[in-house]
Design a protein around this motif. Structure first.
Motif, PDB file in Angstrom:
ATOM      1  N   ARG A 140       0.816  -1.213   0.000  1.00 29.79           N
ATOM      2  CA  ARG A 140       0.000   0.000   0.000  1.00 29.79           C
ATOM      3  C   ARG A 140       0.853   1.267   0.000  1.00 29.79           C
ATOM      4  NH1 ARG A 140      -2.215  -3.837   3.087  1.00 29.79           N
ATOM      5  NH2 ARG A 140      -4.257  -4.583   2.516  1.00 29.79           N
ATOM      6  N   SER A 141       1.324   1.681   1.156  1.00 32.79           N
ATOM      7  CA  SER A 141       2.042   2.938   1.248  1.00 32.79           C
ATOM      8  C   SER A 141       3.157   2.814   2.271  1.00 32.79           C
ATOM      9  CB  SER A 141       1.087   4.074   1.654  1.00 32.79           C
ATOM     10  OG  SER A 141       0.596   3.858   2.969  1.00 32.79           O
ATOM     11  N   LEU A 142       3.946   3.889   2.359  1.00 35.62           N
ATOM     12  CA  LEU A 142       5.086   3.906   3.275  1.00 35.62           C
ATOM     13  C   LEU A 142       4.775   4.671   4.550  1.00 35.62           C
ATOM     14  CD1 LEU A 142       7.905   4.641   0.677  1.00 35.62           C
ATOM     15  CD2 LEU A 142       7.391   2.444   1.735  1.00 35.62           C
ATOM     16  N   HIS A 143       3.508   4.971   4.810  1.00 38.26           N
ATOM     17  CA  HIS A 143       3.166   5.797   5.964  1.00 38.26           C
ATOM     18  C   HIS A 143       3.096   4.990   7.263  1.00 38.26           C
ATOM     19  CE1 HIS A 143       2.480   8.926   3.110  1.00 38.26           C
ATOM     20  NE2 HIS A 143       1.465   8.294   2.544  1.00 38.26           N
ATOM     21  N   GLU A 144       2.948   3.696   7.190  1.00 44.07           N
ATOM     22  CA  GLU A 144       2.792   2.890   8.407  1.00 44.07           C
ATOM     23  C   GLU A 144       4.158   2.636   9.044  1.00 44.07           C
ATOM     24  OE1 GLU A 144       0.678  -1.294   9.852  1.00 44.07           O
ATOM     25  OE2 GLU A 144       0.671  -0.677   7.755  1.00 44.07           O
ATOM     26  N   ARG A 145       4.165   2.534  10.376  1.00 49.93           N
ATOM     27  CA  ARG A 145       5.378   2.254  11.129  1.00 49.93           C
ATOM     28  C   ARG A 145       5.135   1.075  12.065  1.00 49.93           C
ATOM     29  NH1 ARG A 145       6.413   5.067   7.686  1.00 49.93           N
ATOM     30  NH2 ARG A 145       7.475   7.084   7.652  1.00 49.93           N
ATOM     31  N   ILE A 146       6.227   0.412  12.451  1.00 48.09           N
ATOM     32  CA  ILE A 146       6.119  -0.726  13.370  1.00 48.09           C
ATOM     33  C   ILE A 146       5.883  -0.235  14.787  1.00 48.09           C
ATOM     34  CG2 ILE A 146       7.311  -2.739  14.294  1.00 48.09           C
ATOM     35  CD1 ILE A 146       8.895  -2.840  11.690  1.00 48.09           C
ATOM     36  N   ALA A 147       6.648   0.749  15.219  1.00 50.75           N
ATOM     37  CA  ALA A 147       6.520   1.342  16.560  1.00 50.75           C
ATOM     38  C   ALA A 147       6.525   0.258  17.635  1.00 50.75           C
ATOM     39  CB  ALA A 147       5.251   2.189  16.644  1.00 50.75           C
ATOM     40  N   LEU A 148       7.554  -0.567  17.630  1.00 50.63           N
ATOM     41  CA  LEU A 148       7.656  -1.677  18.574  1.00 50.63           C
ATOM     42  C   LEU A 148       7.990  -1.153  19.963  1.00 50.63           C
ATOM     43  CD1 LEU A 148       7.574  -4.800  18.686  1.00 50.63           C
ATOM     44  CD2 LEU A 148      10.044  -4.770  18.386  1.00 50.63           C
ATOM     45  N   LEU A 158      16.234  -3.609  15.520  1.00 51.44           N
ATOM     46  CA  LEU A 158      15.872  -3.925  14.136  1.00 51.44           C
ATOM     47  C   LEU A 158      14.598  -3.196  13.726  1.00 51.44           C
ATOM     48  CD1 LEU A 158      16.151  -5.595  11.521  1.00 51.44           C
ATOM     49  CD2 LEU A 158      14.916  -7.440  12.675  1.00 51.44           C
ATOM     50  N   ALA A 159      13.581  -3.201  14.605  1.00 53.03           N
ATOM     51  CA  ALA A 159      12.328  -2.515  14.294  1.00 53.03           C
ATOM     52  C   ALA A 159      12.532  -1.014  14.157  1.00 53.03           C
ATOM     53  CB  ALA A 159      11.293  -2.818  15.379  1.00 53.03           C
ATOM     54  N   ASP A 160      13.324  -0.413  15.059  1.00 51.46           N
ATOM     55  CA  ASP A 160      13.574   1.021  14.966  1.00 51.46           C
ATOM     56  C   ASP A 160      14.347   1.373  13.693  1.00 51.46           C
ATOM     57  OD1 ASP A 160      12.288   1.288  17.354  1.00 51.46           O
ATOM     58  OD2 ASP A 160      14.117   1.414  18.569  1.00 51.46           O
ATOM     59  N   THR A 161      15.303   0.533  13.326  1.00 43.34           N
ATOM     60  CA  THR A 161      16.043   0.773  12.079  1.00 43.34           C
ATOM     61  C   THR A 161      15.123   0.681  10.873  1.00 43.34           C
ATOM     62  OG1 THR A 161      18.034  -0.161  13.093  1.00 43.34           O
ATOM     63  CG2 THR A 161      18.007   0.016  10.697  1.00 43.34           C
ATOM     64  N   PHE A 162      14.207  -0.288  10.894  1.00 49.71           N
ATOM     65  CA  PHE A 162      13.248  -0.438   9.803  1.00 49.71           C
ATOM     66  C   PHE A 162      12.326   0.780   9.734  1.00 49.71           C
ATOM     67  CE2 PHE A 162       9.418  -2.164   7.781  1.00 49.71           C
ATOM     68  CZ  PHE A 162       9.978  -2.776   6.671  1.00 49.71           C
ATOM     69  N   ASP A 163      11.892   1.296  10.893  1.00 50.14           N
ATOM     70  CA  ASP A 163      11.053   2.499  10.910  1.00 50.14           C
ATOM     71  C   ASP A 163      11.805   3.705  10.345  1.00 50.14           C
ATOM     72  OD1 ASP A 163       8.850   1.234  11.907  1.00 50.14           O
ATOM     73  OD2 ASP A 163       9.242   1.748  14.000  1.00 50.14           O
ATOM     74  N   ASP A 164      13.071   3.853  10.711  1.00 52.68           N
ATOM     75  CA  ASP A 164      13.864   4.959  10.173  1.00 52.68           C
ATOM     76  C   ASP A 164      14.014   4.847   8.656  1.00 52.68           C
ATOM     77  OD1 ASP A 164      14.145   5.908  12.730  1.00 52.68           O
ATOM     78  OD2 ASP A 164      16.112   4.969  13.057  1.00 52.68           O
TER      79      ASP A 164
END
Length: 395
Positions: A140-148, A158-164
């Motif tokens: 869909r889009s790049l607006h969603e974040r994991i925010a673990l 890993l989750a924070d790096t992916f969010d960045d």
């Protein structure tokens, strides 16, 4: 066997690893316990007095005899019987130890594997969340974040790096889309002014023939630039994602597109069955129009175009097939790239913009679908479009 194990999930492999380590530790404990008990029984046999479990009686006479369980024995025979009894007791004890320890190890190993499965599942839960988010973002889009949330361990990093990374990609794509949209809008105004000036000059009384011919050429160039800008705006809009979804039938869109883009010198054969889907009606109409227009433009004189729509339980399909020049497999990957055409069509598409199939792919991806192109036997192209019949859940 090793190749099959590699196909297992990490959770299954971790569970089996935990179970195997537990079994090895249990076997080592069994061996140590067995050796210690064996040494204890051997030491007890040599140092302790011999035990007699049956009643012993001393008989009269010159030779000392004993009666054990009703059987007369000499002292030597009694001693040997007691030794044999101790050996049998020792062997039975060790056998019982092995049997009971093996049963206990098997039961605890099954429990250890089950416990390892639960622990591995809990430990890998954040990884599953990261994977699910990556799939939704890709669709869909790049607006969603994991925010673990949780402790700052390796998975949290890993989750924070992916969010960045998603944030940087989101800013980059937004900047690109804004640039394309703004540039296209800014270019529309001078093109409209140019068209007006050319038409006014051509409409003057007693206009020279050379001016009229030049004006027609300039209008054709202006029209091509307008179509190019319109295609860039469509690409920017489709890449931005869908905001609303409406029920649309691909068969209806084909019926609208064929008269609008029809070429009477080319035979168009349609086989339209209901193919309901959902999405942006304007983008889907542009998609179908581009496919039909592409099949008509890149065709042979007096050629043919076949258009078919069909639907299954979860897929709406549109197939557009046309006659035309033969295409190599290396050219197929270039057809969906912006401003790229097949090698044999570079000089034959003066009216094209090179964005037709690029828009098709962008709109298809925005609707969570798939589009493929395959060479047709005898020349030409077959383009297959698959769209989901049900709308994807909104993010």
């Amino acid at each position: 066997m090793i190749r099959n194990v590699r196909r297992w999930s990490i959770r299954a492999r971790l569970s089996l690893t935990f179970g195997a380590l537990f079994v090895l530790a249990g076997l080592a404990m069994m061996v140590v316990t067995y050796l210690l008990v064996q040494q204890s029984l051997t030491t007890g046999q040599t140092n302790k007095t011999m035990l007699v479990t049956a009643p012993i009686q001393k008989s009269g006479g010159g030779t000392e005899k004993f009666v054990v369980d009703g059987k007369p024995m000499t002292a030597a025979q009694l001693k040997q019987a007691l030794v044999d009894q101790q050996r049998a007791y020792r062997a039975a004890t060790l056998d019982s130890l092995l049997t009971r320890s093996g049963i206990a190890l098997a039961i605890t190993s099954i429990g250890a594997v089950g416990l390892g499965w639960l622990v591995a599942g809990r430990a890998l839960r954040p990884v599953h969340r990261i994977t699910a988010t990556a799939r939704r973002v890709a669709d869909r889009s790049l607006h969603e974040r994991i925010a673990l949330r949780g402790p700052r361990d390796e998975i949290r990093e890993l989750a924070d790096t992916f969010d960045d990374m998603l944030a940087r990609l989101d800013r980059s794509f937004d900047s690109q889309r804004r640039f394309v949209a703004n540039a296209s809008h800014e270019l529309r105004t001078p093109l409209a002014i140019n068209r007006t000036l050319i038409e006014v000059a051509m409409a003057r009384p007693n206009a020279p023939t050379e001016l009229t011919r030049l004006g027609e050429n300039l209008l054709a160039v202006n029209t091509r630039h307008e179509r190019l800008i319109d295609g860039l705006l469509t690409l920017a809009h489709s890449d931005h994602g869908l905001t609303t979804r409406t029920d649309v039938d691909l068969a209806t869109l084909v019926q609208r597109a064929v008269p609008a883009t029809g070429d009477r010198s080319i035979a168009v054969v349609t086989e339209l069955a209901p193919a309901p889907t959902s999405g942006d009606p304007l983008l889907l109409e542009r998609l179908v129009r581009n496919l039909v227009d592409n099949a008509l433009r890149y065709n042979t004189p007096a050629g043919s175009v076949w258009i078919r729509t069909e639907a299954t339980a979860d897929t709406a399909t549109l197939v557009v097939e046309n006659t035309g020049p033969e295409l190599a497999d290396t050219d197929l990957g270039l057809l969906f790239e912006p401003f790229r055409r097949a090698e044999g069509d570079r000089t034959r598409s003066a009216t094209g913009t090179g964005l037709g199939l690029s828009i098709v792919r962008a709109v298809t991806q925005a609707h969570a679908g798939a589009v493929t192109a395959t060479p047709r036997a005898g020349g030409g192209l077959t383009v297959t479009l698959d769209l989901p019949t049900r709308p994807a859940p909104a993010t």
